[in-house]
Design an enzyme around this catalytic site. Structure first.
Site, PDB file in Angstrom:
ATOM      1  N   HIS A  43       0.866  -1.177   0.000  1.00  0.00           N
ATOM      2  CA  HIS A  43       0.000   0.000   0.000  1.00  0.00           C
ATOM      3  C   HIS A  43       0.906   1.231   0.000  1.00  0.00           C
ATOM      4  O   HIS A  43       1.639   1.461   0.960  1.00  0.00           O
ATOM      5  CB  HIS A  43      -0.907  -0.008   1.237  1.00  0.00           C
ATOM      6  CG  HIS A  43      -1.717   1.257   1.398  1.00  0.00           C
ATOM      7  ND1 HIS A  43      -3.085   1.284   1.306  1.00  0.00           N
ATOM      8  CD2 HIS A  43      -1.337   2.541   1.625  1.00  0.00           C
ATOM      9  CE1 HIS A  43      -3.508   2.534   1.476  1.00  0.00           C
ATOM     10  NE2 HIS A  43      -2.469   3.309   1.676  1.00  0.00           N
ATOM     11  N   ARG A  76      -8.626  14.621   2.746  1.00  0.00           N
ATOM     12  CA  ARG A  76      -8.434  15.186   4.086  1.00  0.00           C
ATOM     13  C   ARG A  76      -7.006  14.935   4.524  1.00  0.00           C
ATOM     14  O   ARG A  76      -6.235  14.290   3.816  1.00  0.00           O
ATOM     15  CB  ARG A  76      -9.373  14.481   5.061  1.00  0.00           C
ATOM     16  CG  ARG A  76      -9.167  12.976   4.995  1.00  0.00           C
ATOM     17  CD  ARG A  76      -9.816  12.226   6.115  1.00  0.00           C
ATOM     18  NE  ARG A  76      -9.892  10.802   5.837  1.00  0.00           N
ATOM     19  CZ  ARG A  76      -8.912   9.930   6.010  1.00  0.00           C
ATOM     20  NH1 ARG A  76      -7.740  10.327   6.486  1.00  0.00           N
ATOM     21  NH2 ARG A  76      -9.067   8.651   5.724  1.00  0.00           N
TER      22      ARG A  76
HETATM   23  P1  ADP Z   1     -11.809   0.980   1.927  1.00  0.00           P
HETATM   24  O1  ADP Z   1     -12.237   2.341   1.460  1.00  0.00           O
HETATM   25  O2  ADP Z   1     -12.965   0.130   2.354  1.00  0.00           O
HETATM   26  O3  ADP Z   1     -10.692   1.002   2.906  1.00  0.00           O
HETATM   27  P2  ADP Z   1      -9.978   0.395  -0.316  1.00  0.00           P
HETATM   28  O4  ADP Z   1     -10.386   0.393  -1.725  1.00  0.00           O
HETATM   29  O5  ADP Z   1      -9.132   1.527   0.168  1.00  0.00           O
HETATM   30  O6  ADP Z   1     -11.289   0.220   0.598  1.00  0.00           O
HETATM   31  O7  ADP Z   1      -9.234  -0.959   0.001  1.00  0.00           O
HETATM   32  C1  ADP Z   1      -8.856  -1.310   1.301  1.00  0.00           C
HETATM   33  C2  ADP Z   1      -7.862  -2.421   1.277  1.00  0.00           C
HETATM   34  O8  ADP Z   1      -8.398  -3.587   0.631  1.00  0.00           O
HETATM   35  C3  ADP Z   1      -6.581  -2.117   0.521  1.00  0.00           C
HETATM   36  O9  ADP Z   1      -5.635  -1.421   1.300  1.00  0.00           O
HETATM   37  C4  ADP Z   1      -6.124  -3.538   0.197  1.00  0.00           C
HETATM   38  O10 ADP Z   1      -5.565  -4.112   1.363  1.00  0.00           O
HETATM   39  C5  ADP Z   1      -7.419  -4.265  -0.111  1.00  0.00           C
HETATM   40  N1  ADP Z   1      -7.738  -4.183  -1.559  1.00  0.00           N
HETATM   41  C6  ADP Z   1      -8.554  -3.279  -2.177  1.00  0.00           C
HETATM   42  N2  ADP Z   1      -8.596  -3.482  -3.514  1.00  0.00           N
HETATM   43  C7  ADP Z   1      -7.791  -4.541  -3.773  1.00  0.00           C
HETATM   44  C8  ADP Z   1      -7.392  -5.232  -4.963  1.00  0.00           C
HETATM   45  N3  ADP Z   1      -7.841  -4.886  -6.184  1.00  0.00           N
HETATM   46  N4  ADP Z   1      -6.513  -6.271  -4.841  1.00  0.00           N
HETATM   47  C9  ADP Z   1      -6.050  -6.624  -3.619  1.00  0.00           C
HETATM   48  N5  ADP Z   1      -6.384  -6.025  -2.470  1.00  0.00           N
HETATM   49  C10 ADP Z   1      -7.238  -4.992  -2.520  1.00  0.00           C
END
Ligand code: ADP
Length: 447
Positions: free
Chosen positions: A208, A291
């Site tokens: 990430h 933010r």
């Molecule tokens: P939220 O807004 O619910 O936190 P995100 O889209 O930021 O959702 O995703 C949160 C986490 O989910 C990411 O940091 C990752 O760990 C996992 N994740 C999201 N999309 C993917 C993907 N396409 N492949 C693998 N892991 C994912």
């Protein structure tokens, strides 16, 4: 410049914002629930207004009370911190209608980025690389199957209105798709009142990595480098670093440049974070936060720039104090989130802190609103402080972090400090060799 800023938050971030206001010579007002009457930021503010009982919906999320507090005290701007109303477009609109400045982007920009499908579409249009997947919501199983076959398994189904990692389901093969689609939809409907879902390729071992950006309010955009927040538990960040151990200067400047240009083209104003998954040298946009982030201090440590000062300057129409070429990255920083939780089970551990002693010395920063004798109320987030350590390079930073963790004393409650004492001695962490699943695997092994 503003005369008086109202801080619509609590805990360490309320204190963080208050410090920036004081440095800029701006009067401060804090709002608080009855549970927070003894909080440090309430003691240090010029004025405070009690806006309701402990539950957040009756206090920190109560827009009418907060606007009333602005009018009573004559505040001309509101800093929302993170969480609570910080990404609430309606709040930004209501403040604007009352001629009170929301220290953040426009309601419209918050709205776009709050809808994950719309955010992804916008990112793609702005030239930001996105995860391959559906071009919007998927309507039925047939369409889902067609898209999944196109992008290849495994795939992940995500809620358009999602947040906090809810409403996400992985399908390893076509056989799992139907059930994943249905459960994601049901969960999304129940959690967000909107069952729209979309589909994207599931990345197996990504990191990430997020880019800190700023729009200056005059159509220009800059980036402040990236943070690596791969060490997560249940999609909650635990440890954050700047810069990422996985990127080199060329990759940093390439992705930073793409993000800064996108922010300029969007006409965005204020601080934002563009979040990516990073795998095999490629970046994939997942979302943008409109933010200040919990982990902003690691960026401050390596750039020497106070991001809350910059937010206030931009919101007041004064632009940024720096241009892209003035932003230099110096050394390495790590932040540990200290939660009032059991370090193994992560169950919350509210109660009275009988003794609180923070580490000091060169390169150490502790952002926390607690003190010896402070009683942690059970109603809110369990974050009680952040330890941020800076060194000339990652090795020095880790040595200093180990020493600082040894010095940190929090008695009377359980905290996540012991977890960090373990992590700082781990070989993978020392090598910067971890992905977003590393911590959960490590914790499962330790059980
Ligand atoms: P939220 O807004 O619910 O936190 P995100 O889209 O930021 O959702 O995703 C949160 C986490 O989910 C990411 O940091 C990752 O760990 C996992 N994740 C999201 N999309 C993917 C993907 N396409 N492949 C693998 N892991 C994912």
């Amino acid at each position: 410049m503003f005369q008086k800023i109202l801080i619509a938050n609590r805990g360490e971030i309320a204190l963080r914002v208050l410090r920036a206001c004081k440095e800029l010579g701006i009067q401060t007002v804090v709002v608080h629930s009855t549970a927070d009457a003894d909080a440090m930021h309430v003691r240090l503010a010029d004025e405070s207004v009690c806006i309701g009982p402990p539950p957040s919906r009756d206090s920190y999320l109560n827009i009418h009370q907060i606007v009333a507090a602005c009018e009573i005290t004559g505040a001309d701007a509101v800093h929302p911190g993170y969480g609570f109303l910080s990404e609430n477009a309606k709040f930004a609109d209501i403040l604007a209608a009352h001629n009170i400045t929301f220290i953040g982007p426009s309601g419209d920009h918050i709205r776009i980025m709050g809808d994950k499908i719309e955010a992804k579409r916008t990112a793609k249009r702005l030239g930001i690389p996105v995860v391959p997947g559906s071009d919007g919501a998927v309507s039925d199983e047939k369409e889902a199957k067609r898209i999944a076959a196109e992008i290849g398994y495994p795939v992940i189904i995500k809620a358009s209105a999602g947040g906090g990692g809810r409403g996400m389901k992985v399908a390893l093969t076509e056989a799992d798709l139907e059930i994943a689609l249905q459960t994601a939809r049901t969960e999304a409907g129940a959690a967000f009142g909107d069952d729209a879902v979309y589909i994207e390729k599931y990345l197996q071992k990504p990191r990430h990595i997020e880019v800190q950006v700023f729009g200056d309010g005059f159509g220009r955009g800059v980036h402040f480098g990236e943070r690596d927040c791969s060490l997560q538990r249940r999609h909650q960040k635990v440890w954050e670093e700047a810069n990422s151990p996985a990127l080199n200067a060329e990759e940093r400047s390439r992705i930073g440049g793409i993000c800064a240009k996108a922010i300029a083209d969007l006409g965005y104003s204020g601080a934002g974070t563009i979040e990516f998954l990073y795998e095999n040298g490629e970046f994939y946009f997942i979302e943008m936060n409109t933010r200040l982030q919990v982990e902003h201090p690691v960026t401050e440590a390596i750039t020497g720039i106070d991001l809350v000062h910059e937010q206030i300057r931009v919101a007041s129409g004064g632009g940024l104090s720096v241009k892209q070429e003035d932003i230099k990255f110096n050394g390495h920083a790590i932040e540990c989130r200290i939660n009032a939780e059991d370090p193994r089970t992560f169950t919350p551990s509210p109660g009275t802190i009988t003794h609180f002693h923070t580490p000091g010395g060169l390169g150490i920063r502790v952002d926390s609103g607690v003190y010896s004798g402070y009683k942690i109320p059970p109603y809110y987030d369990s974050l009680i402080g952040k330890l941020i350590v800076h060194g000339r390079n990652r090795v020095e930073c880790m040595m200093r972090l180990r020493r600082a963790l040894d010095e940190f004393v929090v008695d009377g409650i359980k905290t996540t400090l012991p977890l960090f004492r373990d992590l700082v001695g781990n070989a993978d962490i020392a090598n910067g060799d971890y992905d977003i699943h590393w911590l959960e695997k490590y914790l499962a092994k330790e059980e």
